[in-house]
Design a protein around this motif. Structure first.
Motif, PDB file in Angstrom:
ATOM      1  N   MET A 151      -0.784  -5.451  -9.899  1.00  0.00           N
ATOM      2  CA  MET A 151      -1.123  -6.197  -8.690  1.00  0.00           C
ATOM      3  C   MET A 151      -2.038  -5.353  -7.804  1.00  0.00           C
ATOM      4  N   VAL A 152      -2.758  -6.060  -6.938  1.00  0.00           N
ATOM      5  CA  VAL A 152      -3.724  -5.390  -6.069  1.00  0.00           C
ATOM      6  C   VAL A 152      -3.341  -5.650  -4.612  1.00  0.00           C
ATOM      7  N   MET A 153      -3.442  -4.618  -3.786  1.00  0.00           N
ATOM      8  CA  MET A 153      -3.136  -4.794  -2.361  1.00  0.00           C
ATOM      9  C   MET A 153      -4.185  -5.674  -1.708  1.00  0.00           C
ATOM     10  N   LYS A 154      -3.730  -6.698  -1.003  1.00  0.00           N
ATOM     11  CA  LYS A 154      -4.625  -7.667  -0.379  1.00  0.00           C
ATOM     12  C   LYS A 154      -5.339  -7.046   0.830  1.00  0.00           C
ATOM     13  N   PRO A 155      -6.562  -7.492   1.089  1.00  0.00           N
ATOM     14  CA  PRO A 155      -7.273  -6.885   2.216  1.00  0.00           C
ATOM     15  C   PRO A 155      -6.778  -7.331   3.603  1.00  0.00           C
ATOM     16  N   GLU A 156      -6.381  -8.628   3.741  1.00  0.00           N
ATOM     17  CA  GLU A 156      -6.132  -9.131   5.115  1.00  0.00           C
ATOM     18  C   GLU A 156      -5.080  -8.336   5.892  1.00  0.00           C
ATOM     19  N   PRO A 157      -3.856  -8.101   5.310  1.00  0.00           N
ATOM     20  CA  PRO A 157      -2.861  -7.390   6.124  1.00  0.00           C
ATOM     21  C   PRO A 157      -3.283  -5.961   6.469  1.00  0.00           C
ATOM     22  N   VAL A 158      -4.014  -5.319   5.553  1.00  0.00           N
ATOM     23  CA  VAL A 158      -4.435  -3.929   5.816  1.00  0.00           C
ATOM     24  C   VAL A 158      -5.476  -3.898   6.941  1.00  0.00           C
ATOM     25  N   PHE A 159      -6.443  -4.815   6.878  1.00  0.00           N
ATOM     26  CA  PHE A 159      -7.443  -4.876   7.960  1.00  0.00           C
ATOM     27  C   PHE A 159      -6.768  -5.221   9.287  1.00  0.00           C
ATOM     28  N   THR A 207      -5.849   7.475  -2.905  1.00  0.00           N
ATOM     29  CA  THR A 207      -6.143   6.812  -4.175  1.00  0.00           C
ATOM     30  C   THR A 207      -6.519   7.849  -5.231  1.00  0.00           C
ATOM     31  N   PRO A 208      -6.103   7.639  -6.479  1.00  0.00           N
ATOM     32  CA  PRO A 208      -6.524   8.592  -7.521  1.00  0.00           C
ATOM     33  C   PRO A 208      -8.030   8.569  -7.746  1.00  0.00           C
ATOM     34  N   GLN A 209      -8.714   7.560  -7.192  1.00  0.00           N
ATOM     35  CA  GLN A 209     -10.172   7.482  -7.353  1.00  0.00           C
ATOM     36  C   GLN A 209     -10.931   8.250  -6.271  1.00  0.00           C
ATOM     37  N   GLY A 210     -10.207   8.946  -5.394  1.00  0.00           N
ATOM     38  CA  GLY A 210     -10.875   9.587  -4.260  1.00  0.00           C
ATOM     39  C   GLY A 210     -11.348  11.000  -4.527  1.00  0.00           C
ATOM     40  N   TYR A 216       0.628  -0.275  -5.596  1.00  0.00           N
ATOM     41  CA  TYR A 216       0.459  -1.131  -6.776  1.00  0.00           C
ATOM     42  C   TYR A 216      -0.640  -0.547  -7.664  1.00  0.00           C
ATOM     43  N   ALA A 217      -1.341  -1.397  -8.407  1.00  0.00           N
ATOM     44  CA  ALA A 217      -2.379  -0.864  -9.304  1.00  0.00           C
ATOM     45  C   ALA A 217      -3.555  -0.310  -8.515  1.00  0.00           C
ATOM     46  N   GLY A 218      -3.658  -0.710  -7.250  1.00  0.00           N
ATOM     47  CA  GLY A 218      -4.766  -0.235  -6.433  1.00  0.00           C
ATOM     48  C   GLY A 218      -4.970  -1.167  -5.262  1.00  0.00           C
ATOM     49  N   VAL A 219      -6.019  -0.920  -4.498  1.00  0.00           N
ATOM     50  CA  VAL A 219      -6.280  -1.755  -3.329  1.00  0.00           C
ATOM     51  C   VAL A 219      -7.555  -2.551  -3.548  1.00  0.00           C
ATOM     52  N   THR A 243       3.221   6.516  -7.970  1.00  0.00           N
ATOM     53  CA  THR A 243       3.541   5.097  -7.783  1.00  0.00           C
ATOM     54  C   THR A 243       2.979   4.566  -6.468  1.00  0.00           C
ATOM     55  N   GLY A 244       2.643   5.457  -5.559  1.00  0.00           N
ATOM     56  CA  GLY A 244       2.106   4.981  -4.288  1.00  0.00           C
ATOM     57  C   GLY A 244       1.501   6.117  -3.491  1.00  0.00           C
TER      58      GLY A 244
END
Ligand code: ADE
Length: 236
Positions: A60-68, A85-88, A112-115, A136-137
């Motif tokens: 699953m992917v973290m949704k943008p609306e609640p984070v913004f 993020t591991p991509q950072g 989750y799997a990412g944002v 995991t997070g």
């Protein structure tokens, strides 16, 4: 220094930051840690903060609306908005030093799997990874960033020398440390450390740092500032 954390798991921050040096820094007002619950900014009965990926795929992917919305409601005037993020960019002591010079840091904890990429694009200014492994997070990475930055702030750690001379800051791994007793279960403290000869002790410590770095992190030797004596020692 103000830290502001946006997370789906605010309870994760309750205990871990309440002991030792970080807790003392909070008590003394040297740092301030605010934690906002991203789920407070969701709009359905279940507090849904994640969704399936467009294009298919596991996780699953973290949704943008609640984070913004959480960011807009709680953040203002933050120099760095970190996304864990591991991509950072890899968290190194150099990056920690850079972060320690800003008055306020916001940290968005990925999950989750990412944002959703729009969080990285439109909100975060600095994606940061704490290492080449996947957790995991982003809560533990956020705590690690807070801990590492806090200990560099003036007056947080007792002696500034212990920060200046610590592992990695010098470009090398730290030499071995010993305290009393001088003999423990047949294992003894190296004679030189008991000798009172400061020049000899410094030399021994430097050599042990070089040996350890060569053994565990030879990659650091290419950027460490080495003397001719160091180079001769390493060359054997
Ligand atoms: N989230 C999951 N793994 C991570 C890592 N290695 N660094 C930062 N955030 C993460």
């Amino acid at each position: 220094m103000r830290f502001h954390v946006l997370t789906l798991f605010p309870e994760a921050f309750a205990q871990p930051l309440q002991f030792s040096i970080v807790a003392r820094a909070v008590q003394r007002g040297q740092i301030n840690i605010d934690v906002a619950d991203i789920r407070d900014y969701t709009h359905d009965a279940h507090g849904t903060a994640d969704d399936y990926q467009f294009g298919g795929g596991h996780g699953m992917v973290m949704k943008p609306e609640p984070v913004f919305e959480a960011a807009e409601a709680t953040l203002s005037g933050y120099d760095a908005v970190i996304l864990t993020t591991p991509q950072g960019e890899l968290l190194t002591q150099k990056l920690v030093e850079e972060l320690a010079s800003s008055p306020a840091i916001a940290i968005i904890c990925g999950h989750y799997a990412g944002v959703d990429e729009r969080i990285a694009e439109g909100l975060a200014t600095r994606p940061v990874s704490i290492g080449d492994y996947v957790l995991t997070g982003g809560e533990l990475p956020a705590m690690i960033i807070i801990d590492a930055v806090t200990r560099l702030l003036p007056g947080v750690v007792g002696s500034p020398e212990s920060v200046a001379g610590d592992s990695i800051t010098t470009g090398l791994l730290q030499h071995p440390l010993y305290t009393r007793p001088a003999e423990f279960r047949g294992m003894t403290v190296p004679e030189v450390l008991l000798s009172g000869h400061h020049a000899e002790i410094d030399r021994w410590r430097r050599r042990k740092s070089l040996e350890r770095t060569l053994e565990h992190r030879p990659d650091l030797l290419s950027t460490a500032s080495l003397t001719n004596d160091d180079r001769r020692y390493l060359a054997g």
